[in-house]
Design a protein around this motif. Structure first.
Motif, PDB file in Angstrom:
ATOM      1  N   LYS A 161       0.834  -1.204   0.000  1.00  0.00           N
ATOM      2  CA  LYS A 161       0.000   0.000   0.000  1.00  0.00           C
ATOM      3  C   LYS A 161       0.869   1.255   0.000  1.00  0.00           C
ATOM      4  CE  LYS A 161      -3.935   2.087   2.384  1.00  0.00           C
ATOM      5  NZ  LYS A 161      -4.846   2.010   3.565  1.00  0.00           N
ATOM      6  N   ASP A 162       0.582   2.150  -0.937  1.00  0.00           N
ATOM      7  CA  ASP A 162       1.265   3.448  -1.033  1.00  0.00           C
ATOM      8  C   ASP A 162       2.770   3.313  -1.276  1.00  0.00           C
ATOM      9  OD1 ASP A 162      -1.187   4.740  -0.495  1.00  0.00           O
ATOM     10  OD2 ASP A 162      -0.859   4.523   1.662  1.00  0.00           O
ATOM     11  N   VAL A 163       3.200   2.208  -1.918  1.00  0.00           N
ATOM     12  CA  VAL A 163       4.616   2.012  -2.236  1.00  0.00           C
ATOM     13  C   VAL A 163       4.752   1.829  -3.754  1.00  0.00           C
ATOM     14  CG1 VAL A 163       6.664   0.570  -1.881  1.00  0.00           C
ATOM     15  CG2 VAL A 163       5.057   0.915  -0.011  1.00  0.00           C
ATOM     16  N   GLU A 164       5.717   2.511  -4.354  1.00  0.00           N
ATOM     17  CA  GLU A 164       6.008   2.265  -5.767  1.00  0.00           C
ATOM     18  C   GLU A 164       6.639   0.883  -5.905  1.00  0.00           C
ATOM     19  OE1 GLU A 164       7.508   5.857  -8.138  1.00  0.00           O
ATOM     20  OE2 GLU A 164       8.132   6.306  -6.085  1.00  0.00           O
ATOM     21  N   GLY A 165       6.282   0.193  -6.976  1.00  0.00           N
ATOM     22  CA  GLY A 165       6.698  -1.189  -7.143  1.00  0.00           C
ATOM     23  C   GLY A 165       8.199  -1.406  -7.059  1.00  0.00           C
ATOM     24  N   HIS A 166       8.969  -0.548  -7.707  1.00  0.00           N
ATOM     25  CA  HIS A 166      10.422  -0.772  -7.705  1.00  0.00           C
ATOM     26  C   HIS A 166      11.028  -0.569  -6.328  1.00  0.00           C
ATOM     27  CE1 HIS A 166      11.731   3.497  -7.567  1.00  0.00           C
ATOM     28  NE2 HIS A 166      10.592   3.724  -8.172  1.00  0.00           N
ATOM     29  N   ARG A 167      10.338   0.197  -5.455  1.00  0.00           N
ATOM     30  CA  ARG A 167      10.870   0.433  -4.116  1.00  0.00           C
ATOM     31  C   ARG A 167      10.715  -0.780  -3.196  1.00  0.00           C
ATOM     32  NH1 ARG A 167      12.716   5.381  -3.602  1.00  0.00           N
ATOM     33  NH2 ARG A 167      11.901   7.059  -4.915  1.00  0.00           N
ATOM     34  N   LEU A 168       9.950  -1.769  -3.627  1.00  0.00           N
ATOM     35  CA  LEU A 168       9.851  -2.997  -2.843  1.00  0.00           C
ATOM     36  C   LEU A 168      11.191  -3.728  -2.794  1.00  0.00           C
ATOM     37  CD1 LEU A 168       6.435  -4.368  -4.153  1.00  0.00           C
ATOM     38  CD2 LEU A 168       6.864  -3.124  -2.023  1.00  0.00           C
ATOM     39  N   PHE A 169      12.101  -3.388  -3.700  1.00  0.00           N
ATOM     40  CA  PHE A 169      13.410  -4.032  -3.749  1.00  0.00           C
ATOM     41  C   PHE A 169      14.466  -3.267  -2.944  1.00  0.00           C
ATOM     42  CE2 PHE A 169      11.032  -5.766  -7.178  1.00  0.00           C
ATOM     43  CZ  PHE A 169      11.517  -7.040  -7.384  1.00  0.00           C
ATOM     44  N   GLU A 170      14.066  -2.175  -2.296  1.00  0.00           N
ATOM     45  CA  GLU A 170      15.000  -1.438  -1.454  1.00  0.00           C
ATOM     46  C   GLU A 170      15.112  -2.127  -0.098  1.00  0.00           C
ATOM     47  OE1 GLU A 170      13.582   2.578  -1.457  1.00  0.00           O
ATOM     48  OE2 GLU A 170      14.201   2.925  -3.539  1.00  0.00           O
ATOM     49  N   LEU A 171      16.243  -1.899   0.567  1.00  0.00           N
ATOM     50  CA  LEU A 171      16.595  -2.683   1.752  1.00  0.00           C
ATOM     51  C   LEU A 171      15.535  -2.632   2.835  1.00  0.00           C
ATOM     52  CD1 LEU A 171      18.589  -4.433   3.302  1.00  0.00           C
ATOM     53  CD2 LEU A 171      19.729  -2.332   4.076  1.00  0.00           C
ATOM     54  N   ASP A 172      14.988  -1.449   3.133  1.00  0.00           N
ATOM     55  CA  ASP A 172      14.033  -1.372   4.235  1.00  0.00           C
ATOM     56  C   ASP A 172      12.793  -2.225   3.973  1.00  0.00           C
ATOM     57  OD1 ASP A 172      13.244   0.325   2.188  1.00  0.00           O
ATOM     58  OD2 ASP A 172      12.353   1.810   3.528  1.00  0.00           O
ATOM     59  N   ASN A 173      12.334  -2.261   2.727  1.00  0.00           N
ATOM     60  CA  ASN A 173      11.171  -3.088   2.402  1.00  0.00           C
ATOM     61  C   ASN A 173      11.518  -4.567   2.343  1.00  0.00           C
ATOM     62  OD1 ASN A 173       9.020  -1.159   2.173  1.00  0.00           O
ATOM     63  ND2 ASN A 173      10.020  -0.390   0.327  1.00  0.00           N
ATOM     64  N   LEU A 174      12.707  -4.891   1.865  1.00  0.00           N
ATOM     65  CA  LEU A 174      13.127  -6.294   1.862  1.00  0.00           C
ATOM     66  C   LEU A 174      13.263  -6.833   3.285  1.00  0.00           C
ATOM     67  CD1 LEU A 174      15.780  -6.300  -1.015  1.00  0.00           C
ATOM     68  CD2 LEU A 174      13.481  -7.292  -1.073  1.00  0.00           C
ATOM     69  N   LEU A 175      13.707  -5.988   4.203  1.00  0.00           N
ATOM     70  CA  LEU A 175      13.814  -6.411   5.599  1.00  0.00           C
ATOM     71  C   LEU A 175      12.439  -6.678   6.202  1.00  0.00           C
ATOM     72  CD1 LEU A 175      16.652  -4.047   6.907  1.00  0.00           C
ATOM     73  CD2 LEU A 175      16.790  -6.517   6.534  1.00  0.00           C
ATOM     74  N   LYS A 176      11.461  -5.833   5.880  1.00  0.00           N
ATOM     75  CA  LYS A 176      10.092  -6.064   6.359  1.00  0.00           C
ATOM     76  C   LYS A 176       9.551  -7.379   5.803  1.00  0.00           C
ATOM     77  CE  LYS A 176       9.023  -1.108   6.542  1.00  0.00           C
ATOM     78  NZ  LYS A 176       8.248  -0.018   5.898  1.00  0.00           N
ATOM     79  N   LEU A 177       9.798  -7.601   4.544  1.00  0.00           N
ATOM     80  CA  LEU A 177       9.345  -8.842   3.922  1.00  0.00           C
ATOM     81  C   LEU A 177      10.053 -10.038   4.538  1.00  0.00           C
ATOM     82  CD1 LEU A 177       7.524  -9.969   1.741  1.00  0.00           C
ATOM     83  CD2 LEU A 177       9.319  -9.497   0.060  1.00  0.00           C
ATOM     84  N   ASN A 178      11.326  -9.891   4.819  1.00  0.00           N
ATOM     85  CA  ASN A 178      12.098 -10.970   5.424  1.00  0.00           C
ATOM     86  C   ASN A 178      11.555 -11.324   6.807  1.00  0.00           C
ATOM     87  OD1 ASN A 178      14.569 -12.626   4.880  1.00  0.00           O
ATOM     88  ND2 ASN A 178      15.219 -11.740   6.827  1.00  0.00           N
ATOM     89  N   ASP A 179      11.213 -10.321   7.585  1.00  0.00           N
ATOM     90  CA  ASP A 179      10.662 -10.561   8.926  1.00  0.00           C
ATOM     91  C   ASP A 179       9.370 -11.371   8.854  1.00  0.00           C
ATOM     92  OD1 ASP A 179      12.713  -9.262  10.224  1.00  0.00           O
ATOM     93  OD2 ASP A 179      11.657  -7.350  10.398  1.00  0.00           O
ATOM     94  N   GLU A 180       8.523 -11.068   7.882  1.00  0.00           N
ATOM     95  CA  GLU A 180       7.280 -11.814   7.725  1.00  0.00           C
ATOM     96  C   GLU A 180       7.556 -13.258   7.310  1.00  0.00           C
ATOM     97  OE1 GLU A 180       3.136 -12.512   7.642  1.00  0.00           O
ATOM     98  OE2 GLU A 180       4.316 -10.861   8.505  1.00  0.00           O
ATOM     99  N   LEU A 181       8.494 -13.434   6.419  1.00  0.00           N
ATOM    100  CA  LEU A 181       8.799 -14.769   5.916  1.00  0.00           C
ATOM    101  C   LEU A 181       9.354 -15.686   7.002  1.00  0.00           C
ATOM    102  CD1 LEU A 181      10.445 -13.812   2.499  1.00  0.00           C
ATOM    103  CD2 LEU A 181       8.258 -14.986   2.806  1.00  0.00           C
ATOM    104  N   LYS A 182      10.093 -15.113   7.936  1.00  0.00           N
ATOM    105  CA  LYS A 182      10.694 -15.918   8.998  1.00  0.00           C
ATOM    106  C   LYS A 182       9.652 -16.704   9.790  1.00  0.00           C
ATOM    107  CE  LYS A 182      14.885 -13.174   9.825  1.00  0.00           C
ATOM    108  NZ  LYS A 182      15.571 -12.258  10.792  1.00  0.00           N
ATOM    109  N   GLN A 183       8.449 -16.163   9.874  1.00  0.00           N
ATOM    110  CA  GLN A 183       7.382 -16.861  10.611  1.00  0.00           C
ATOM    111  C   GLN A 183       7.031 -18.197   9.961  1.00  0.00           C
ATOM    112  OE1 GLN A 183       3.970 -14.364  11.674  1.00  0.00           O
ATOM    113  NE2 GLN A 183       5.132 -12.573  10.956  1.00  0.00           N
ATOM    114  N   TYR A 184       7.351 -18.325   8.701  1.00  0.00           N
ATOM    115  CA  TYR A 184       7.006 -19.532   7.940  1.00  0.00           C
ATOM    116  C   TYR A 184       8.243 -20.374   7.609  1.00  0.00           C
ATOM    117  CZ  TYR A 184       2.709 -16.850   7.307  1.00  0.00           C
ATOM    118  OH  TYR A 184       1.562 -16.118   7.527  1.00  0.00           O
ATOM    119  N   GLY A 185       9.398 -19.988   8.164  1.00  0.00           N
ATOM    120  CA  GLY A 185      10.608 -20.746   7.927  1.00  0.00           C
ATOM    121  C   GLY A 185      11.322 -20.401   6.628  1.00  0.00           C
TER     122      GLY A 185
END
Length: 253
Positions: free
Chosen positions: A76-100
């Motif tokens: 939400k409210d994020v440009e698509g290419h910015r999903l590959f920036e470190l701060d967003n990748l870290l957020k995504l990584n934190d979510e993924l850890k819950q699933y191994g």
């Protein structure tokens, strides 16, 4: 030339990410359900848990349905290419850890954009399909061909070797990652680097693949400037960026 290959790219990404080419032209972030579509590029034997690609204007995330609620809030409210920036990748990584799972490396991918011809500079030798097997397990060539053993779902198709007498200076190879999609890799031995061998071999191989009416493409890490320069000098240009999730391997030692 580039337009031709972009049309092919939209069709292949649609197969890989379970969407349509039209979806990729909307300039939006698209979330799709993980599927194993015929003809997709496969870099893991498992159903993809999450993989993400951007073509610039459009970004697509294919993921297991358990992630979809999180992802809709995440984009939400994020440009698509910015999903590959470190701060967003870290957020995504934190979510993924819950699933191994955790985020994997990000790869910059290239398509042909220019016809580049090369005059004969080095002695070369061409190998095809089964002729390549003599080099499997050779630590000198982890990028040009599958290492340490052949990959059944991404078979190595062509190798071109530059030689100095009986010595190998470098090797470029291509694997068929999807039907008629040949990914090019290059290895130049340290003592022969900075002589233009990498560009020479990659250009020869790219041109050979185009002559076969297949699609050559090239991928490398974001920080591998030398590899990116070889791609550009050989007539490739950046076309898309992609990453995926991999299972966390626990150390029980």
């Amino acid at each position: 030339m580039l337009k031709k290959y972009y049309e092919k790219l939209f069709k292949q990404i649609a197969v890989d990410y379970n969407c349509t080419p039209e979806d990729l032209r909307k300039g939006e972030i698209i979330i799709t359900k993980s599927e194993w579509n015929d003809g997709r590029r496969s870099y893991s034997p498992d159903m993809p848990f999450l993989q993400m690609a951007t073509l610039g204007a459009s970004t697509v995330i294919m993921a297991d349905e358990c992630l979809h609620e999180f992802l809709h809030g995440f984009i939400k409210d994020v440009e698509g290419h910015r999903l590959f920036e470190l701060d967003n990748l870290l957020k995504l990584n934190d979510e993924l850890k819950q699933y191994g799972y955790q985020m994997n490396s990000t790869h910059h991918m290239f398509l042909p954009c220019l016809d580049v011809t090369v005059s004969e500079r080095f002695q070369v030798k061409w190998l095809y399909d089964s002729e390549i097997k003599q080099f499997y397990g050779d630590p000198r060539f982890p990028n040009a061909i599958a290492y340490p053993e052949p990959c059944p779902v991404r078979p190595d198709r062509i190798v071109v070797i530059a030689t100095d007498g009986d010595n190998i200076m470098g090797m470029a190879g291509c694997s068929e990652d999807a039907p008629h999609w040949q990914q090019v890799g290059i290895d130049v031995l340290p003592e022969y680097r900075s002589r233009g061998i990498g560009t020479y071999l990659v250009t020869l191989l790219k041109n050979k693949i185009i002559e076969m009416d297949d699609t050559p493409f090239y991928g490398t890490a974001a920080a591998n400037i030398m590899s990116q320069n070889i791609a550009i000098k050989s007539g490739f240009r950046p076309a898309w960026v992609e990453t995926d999730a991999v299972k966390i391997i626990e150390d029980h030692s």
